[in-house]
Motif scaffolding. Structure first.
Motif, PDB file in Angstrom:
ATOM      1  N   ASP A 118      -3.394   4.577  -7.793  1.00 22.19           N
ATOM      2  CA  ASP A 118      -3.888   3.644  -8.806  1.00 22.19           C
ATOM      3  C   ASP A 118      -3.478   4.121 -10.203  1.00 22.19           C
ATOM      4  N   ALA A 119      -3.400   3.177 -11.129  1.00 19.85           N
ATOM      5  CA  ALA A 119      -3.043   3.485 -12.520  1.00 19.85           C
ATOM      6  C   ALA A 119      -3.561   2.357 -13.403  1.00 19.85           C
ATOM      7  N   PRO A 120      -3.713   2.603 -14.707  1.00 15.42           N
ATOM      8  CA  PRO A 120      -4.381   1.617 -15.570  1.00 15.42           C
ATOM      9  C   PRO A 120      -3.576   0.368 -15.893  1.00 15.42           C
ATOM     10  N   ASP A 121      -2.254   0.481 -16.051  1.00 15.04           N
ATOM     11  CA  ASP A 121      -1.457  -0.658 -16.509  1.00 15.04           C
ATOM     12  C   ASP A 121      -1.052  -1.520 -15.325  1.00 15.04           C
ATOM     13  N   LYS A 122      -1.770  -2.629 -15.123  1.00 17.50           N
ATOM     14  CA  LYS A 122      -1.527  -3.467 -13.950  1.00 17.50           C
ATOM     15  C   LYS A 122      -0.657  -4.682 -14.273  1.00 17.50           C
ATOM     16  N   GLU A 123       0.044  -4.606 -15.401  1.00 20.27           N
ATOM     17  CA  GLU A 123       1.041  -5.642 -15.672  1.00 20.27           C
ATOM     18  C   GLU A 123       2.133  -5.606 -14.606  1.00 20.27           C
ATOM     19  N   LEU A 124       2.354  -4.398 -14.073  1.00 28.90           N
ATOM     20  CA  LEU A 124       3.390  -4.205 -13.058  1.00 28.90           C
ATOM     21  C   LEU A 124       2.835  -3.337 -11.940  1.00 28.90           C
ATOM     22  N   GLY A 125       3.148  -3.721 -10.706  1.00 24.95           N
ATOM     23  CA  GLY A 125       2.858  -2.888  -9.547  1.00 24.95           C
ATOM     24  C   GLY A 125       4.179  -2.486  -8.913  1.00 24.95           C
ATOM     25  N   ILE A 126       4.271  -1.249  -8.443  1.00 24.62           N
ATOM     26  CA  ILE A 126       5.532  -0.740  -7.888  1.00 24.62           C
ATOM     27  C   ILE A 126       5.344  -0.407  -6.420  1.00 24.62           C
ATOM     28  N   ILE A 127       6.188  -0.996  -5.585  1.00 25.05           N
ATOM     29  CA  ILE A 127       6.225  -0.659  -4.160  1.00 25.05           C
ATOM     30  C   ILE A 127       7.515   0.107  -3.910  1.00 25.05           C
ATOM     31  N   THR A 128       7.385   1.286  -3.347  1.00 28.95           N
ATOM     32  CA  THR A 128       8.573   2.110  -3.122  1.00 28.95           C
ATOM     33  C   THR A 128       8.536   2.684  -1.711  1.00 28.95           C
ATOM     34  N   THR A 129       9.712   3.006  -1.179  1.00 27.21           N
ATOM     35  CA  THR A 129       9.820   3.460   0.205  1.00 27.21           C
ATOM     36  C   THR A 129      10.671   4.720   0.282  1.00 27.21           C
ATOM     37  N   GLY A 130      10.338   5.579   1.256  1.00 27.14           N
ATOM     38  CA  GLY A 130      11.188   6.726   1.562  1.00 27.14           C
ATOM     39  C   GLY A 130      11.586   7.534   0.348  1.00 27.14           C
ATOM     40  N   ILE A 131      12.871   7.877   0.290  1.00 26.98           N
ATOM     41  CA  ILE A 131      13.364   8.777  -0.748  1.00 26.98           C
ATOM     42  C   ILE A 131      13.316   8.151  -2.134  1.00 26.98           C
ATOM     43  N   ALA A 132      13.266   6.831  -2.224  1.00 27.13           N
ATOM     44  CA  ALA A 132      13.174   6.170  -3.531  1.00 27.13           C
ATOM     45  C   ALA A 132      11.901   6.593  -4.266  1.00 27.13           C
ATOM     46  N   PHE A 133      10.877   7.020  -3.527  1.00 31.97           N
ATOM     47  CA  PHE A 133       9.649   7.513  -4.154  1.00 31.97           C
ATOM     48  C   PHE A 133       9.939   8.707  -5.067  1.00 31.97           C
ATOM     49  N   ASN A 134      10.918   9.543  -4.678  1.00 30.92           N
ATOM     50  CA  ASN A 134      11.275  10.695  -5.500  1.00 30.92           C
ATOM     51  C   ASN A 134      11.897  10.263  -6.819  1.00 30.92           C
ATOM     52  N   TYR A 135      12.755   9.246  -6.758  1.00 33.46           N
ATOM     53  CA  TYR A 135      13.410   8.779  -7.971  1.00 33.46           C
ATOM     54  C   TYR A 135      12.385   8.174  -8.936  1.00 33.46           C
ATOM     55  N   LEU A 136      11.400   7.496  -8.372  1.00 33.52           N
ATOM     56  CA  LEU A 136      10.320   6.966  -9.202  1.00 33.52           C
ATOM     57  C   LEU A 136       9.522   8.109  -9.826  1.00 33.52           C
ATOM     58  N   SER A 137       9.183   9.114  -9.035  1.00 36.86           N
ATOM     59  CA  SER A 137       8.378  10.237  -9.522  1.00 36.86           C
ATOM     60  C   SER A 137       9.083  10.983 -10.647  1.00 36.86           C
ATOM     61  N   GLU A 138      10.417  11.076 -10.569  1.00 40.76           N
ATOM     62  CA  GLU A 138      11.160  11.771 -11.626  1.00 40.76           C
ATOM     63  C   GLU A 138      11.046  11.048 -12.960  1.00 40.76           C
ATOM     64  N   ASN A 139      10.801   9.746 -12.922  1.00 44.19           N
ATOM     65  CA  ASN A 139      10.651   8.982 -14.153  1.00 44.19           C
ATOM     66  C   ASN A 139       9.239   9.057 -14.720  1.00 44.19           C
ATOM     67  N   TYR A 140       8.304   9.592 -13.924  1.00 43.52           N
ATOM     68  CA  TYR A 140       6.915   9.724 -14.388  1.00 43.52           C
ATOM     69  C   TYR A 140       6.417  11.147 -14.111  1.00 43.52           C
ATOM     70  N   PRO A 141       6.964  12.130 -14.796  1.00 46.43           N
ATOM     71  CA  PRO A 141       6.569  13.523 -14.522  1.00 46.43           C
ATOM     72  C   PRO A 141       5.103  13.803 -14.822  1.00 46.43           C
ATOM     73  N   ASP A 142       4.483  12.983 -15.675  1.00 48.02           N
ATOM     74  CA  ASP A 142       3.083  13.213 -16.057  1.00 48.02           C
ATOM     75  C   ASP A 142       2.109  12.267 -15.343  1.00 48.02           C
ATOM     76  N   ALA A 196      -0.573  -6.533  -4.687  1.00 50.26           N
ATOM     77  CA  ALA A 196      -0.150  -7.867  -5.139  1.00 50.26           C
ATOM     78  C   ALA A 196      -1.286  -8.597  -5.858  1.00 50.26           C
ATOM     79  N   ASN A 197      -2.495  -8.398  -5.376  1.00 46.86           N
ATOM     80  CA  ASN A 197      -3.649  -9.062  -5.997  1.00 46.86           C
ATOM     81  C   ASN A 197      -4.035  -8.426  -7.334  1.00 46.86           C
ATOM     82  N   GLU A 198      -3.787  -7.136  -7.471  1.00 49.73           N
ATOM     83  CA  GLU A 198      -4.203  -6.424  -8.677  1.00 49.73           C
ATOM     84  C   GLU A 198      -3.177  -6.508  -9.812  1.00 49.73           C
ATOM     85  N   CYS A 199      -1.905  -6.718  -9.467  1.00 48.85           N
ATOM     86  CA  CYS A 199      -0.845  -6.629 -10.466  1.00 48.85           C
ATOM     87  C   CYS A 199      -0.188  -7.989 -10.698  1.00 48.85           C
ATOM     88  N   LYS A 200       0.270  -8.213 -11.920  1.00 48.03           N
ATOM     89  CA  LYS A 200       0.878  -9.498 -12.262  1.00 48.03           C
ATOM     90  C   LYS A 200       2.268  -9.650 -11.656  1.00 48.03           C
TER      91      LYS A 200
END
Length: 532
Positions: free
Chosen positions: A231-255, A278-282
């Motif tokens: 979970d995270a506060p900014d629900k303008e966007l929700g991100i669904i990620t799979t497999g190794i792509a999760f690592n690439y996402l994590s590298e963009n959000y080190p904090d 889907a229900n929580e994010c725009k």
């Protein structure tokens, strides 16, 4: 428990040993090869007598693995993504029959086509067969998924498809291993005839059971520890990620993530978690390595009203691997590239090794074929495929394993002369023999060159199934022994090679030429080993 540094492939192999497998069945193919090689080199595997010989092709590997499962033992089946095309007949029907002993099928996909003809995403196959799938985001998950996956396979009663990609297979990380389990005892299924004989009347019943099992598969996915909601506060966007792509996402959000993230590593899609984000994010952004598999499914069952971004709308490129930078751009971040690829390494194609026997074959063949008006040479998958590149430019096609013989046959049937096939020894026993039988049955006017370097060289020098038996195989299929010609591709034999090639092209029927010289790489390794 102890921590070890493993390639993704090695983590999978160690987990399979620790989980109590009795056999691994595979045909070498990058990036999956190191799984079987690791098991072949394991002292524990040797002590336990775990089967680890290479199979002739992926279809025979899949069927043998299913046979071991039938006997109640745990089996691992490994292949690169295009190998599943070869094994698809058994794969699809194993989803109908189910399993007895746990069975995991590894598909090592190759986005960006580092060493492949295409970059297909075999999650499509998992959906096609309607069986559970796993997709690790780390080497530790790869280990854990295999270690626990055999038990999950036995619990659900179906094989599990585990999808990895090149970066997962060939990158290293620390992995905590677990205690080794005993192998299953042999225990053939008491209801085997009802499950494993797929006559229409029985198969219809099995298909209904498979359809009913989808609810159980989805429930397992929804309760899986590998599918996580952050979970995270900014629900303008929700991100669904799979497999190794999760690592690439994590590298963009080190904090920590700024938007809600749903990480999917077990399939079918966990519907409740998907509906939650889907229900929580725009809007939804889908980050997945490969095809828009999840993205298309979302658009199918979420219905209208939810905006989904990903590969289909151009937010991410449709081809090639994902990268942290590509993901960052999709998130709207400013990404600066500080380093350009130096020209000296940019687009540098591979080449045949110096001293390779394939070189002498192509040089002699090119000189002879220059005497004809419009010769066509049909190539195949292996080191010799590099004959398509300068300085040889010796082949006109390369489609799939074994296609050199059958395409040359079809071209000959259409009137092409000379129609020449070039295939390697390992590829010939993989899927060239049946094409040769077609040629023999029709006495096709074709010249087949089986360039024999006595190994499966392209993937590192694994055993070749036909070593020492190619002449006998060809004669057994029905080729006239007088037109099975063995050559030694060396410069001193150059004129003799040209004479033989010319004679067999002029013969109106099936000719098989076998230029035989050991791969320079395996020969060098043998010489080094002998000096120790």
């Amino acid at each position: 428990m102890e921590k070890q540094l493993f390639l993704g492939d090695e983590a999978i192999a160690q987990a399979a040993i620790d989980a109590g497998i009795s056999g691994v069945y595979a045909y070498p193919g990058t990036p999956s090869t190191e799984i079987t090689e690791y098991i072949q080199g394991s002292a524990v595997a040797k002590e336990r007598g775990i089967h680890s010989r290479w199979s002739a092709n992926e279809k025979t590997a899949m069927e043998a693995a299913l046979g071991m499962s039938y006997a109640g033992k745990r089996s691992l089946c490994c292949m690169k993504h295009v190998g599943l095309n070869v094994a698809a007949d058994c794969f699809m029907n194993a989803g109908m029959s189910g399993i007895n002993g746990g069975m995991i099928i590894i598909t090592a996909d190759d986005p960006s086509m580092h060493s492949s003809q295409n970059e297909q995403d075999n999650r499509v196959y998992g959906n096609f067969a309607m069986i559970p799938m796993l997709e690790p985001s780390s080497q530790q998950e790869a280990y854990d998924m295999v270690y626990e996956g055999f038990e999950l396979s036995e619990k659900l009663g179906y094989p599990i498809l585990m999808r990895i990609t090149t970066r997962m297979a060939h990158s290293r990380a620390g992995v905590v291993t677990r205690s080794i389990k005993d192998e299953n005892t042999m225990n053939c299924p008491p209801d085997g005839r009802q499950r494993f004989i797929l006559l229409p009347a029985l198969a219809r019943k099995r298909f209904k059971i498979l359809l009913e099992s989808q609810k159980v598969f989805t429930e397992s996915s929804e309760n899986s520890t590998y599918n996580k909601y952050f979970d995270a506060p900014d629900k303008e966007l929700g991100i669904i990620t799979t497999g190794i792509a999760f690592n690439y996402l994590s590298e963009n959000y080190p904090d920590g993530f700024e938007h809600p993230v749903l990480k999917i590593s077990q399939y079918p899609l966990p519907r409740k978690l998907v509906e939650k984000i889907a229900n929580e994010c725009k809007e939804i952004l889908v980050l997945e390595e490969g095809y828009p598999v999840v993205e298309e499914q979302l658009k199918g069952f979420l219905g209208k009203g939810v905006i989904v971004h990903g590969r289909l709308d151009g937010t991410l490129q449709r081809d090639g691997e994902l990268t942290p930078d590509a993901v960052g751009k999709a998130l709207g971040k400013d990404i600066n590239s500080y380093y350009a690829i130096p020209e000296v390494v940019e687009q540098r194609p591979p080449a045949l090794c110096q001293g390779c026997g394939h070189r002498d074959v192509y040089e002699a063949m090119n000189e002879v074929l220059a005497e004809y008006k419009d010769p066509k040479v049909f190539g195949d998958i292996g080191c010799y495929t590099l004959g398509a590149l300068p300085p040889f430019r010796a082949i006109d096609s390369c489609i799939d394993m074994g296609a050199s013989i059958t395409m040359a046959k079809g071209a000959s049937d259409a009137g092409v002369f000379p129609a020449v096939s070039v295939i390697g020894d390992s590829t010939f026993t993989h899927s060239g023999m049946t094409g040769l039988l077609d040629c023999v049955n029709e006495n096709t006017n074709i010249t087949i060159v089986i360039s024999d370097n006595e190994t499966t060289a392209m993937t590192g020098g694994q055993d070749s199934a036909g070593t020492g038996r190619l002449e006998a195989i060809c004669a057994g299929i029905g080729v006239d022994p007088a037109h099975i010609r063995v050559m030694i591709p060396l410069k001193k034999n150059y004129e003799e090679m040209k004479t033989i090639i010319r004679e067999e092209i002029e013969y109106k029927g099936v000719s098989v030429l076998i230029p035989r010289r050991e791969c320079i790489q395996t020969l060098t390794r043998k010489k080094k080993a002998s000096k120790k």
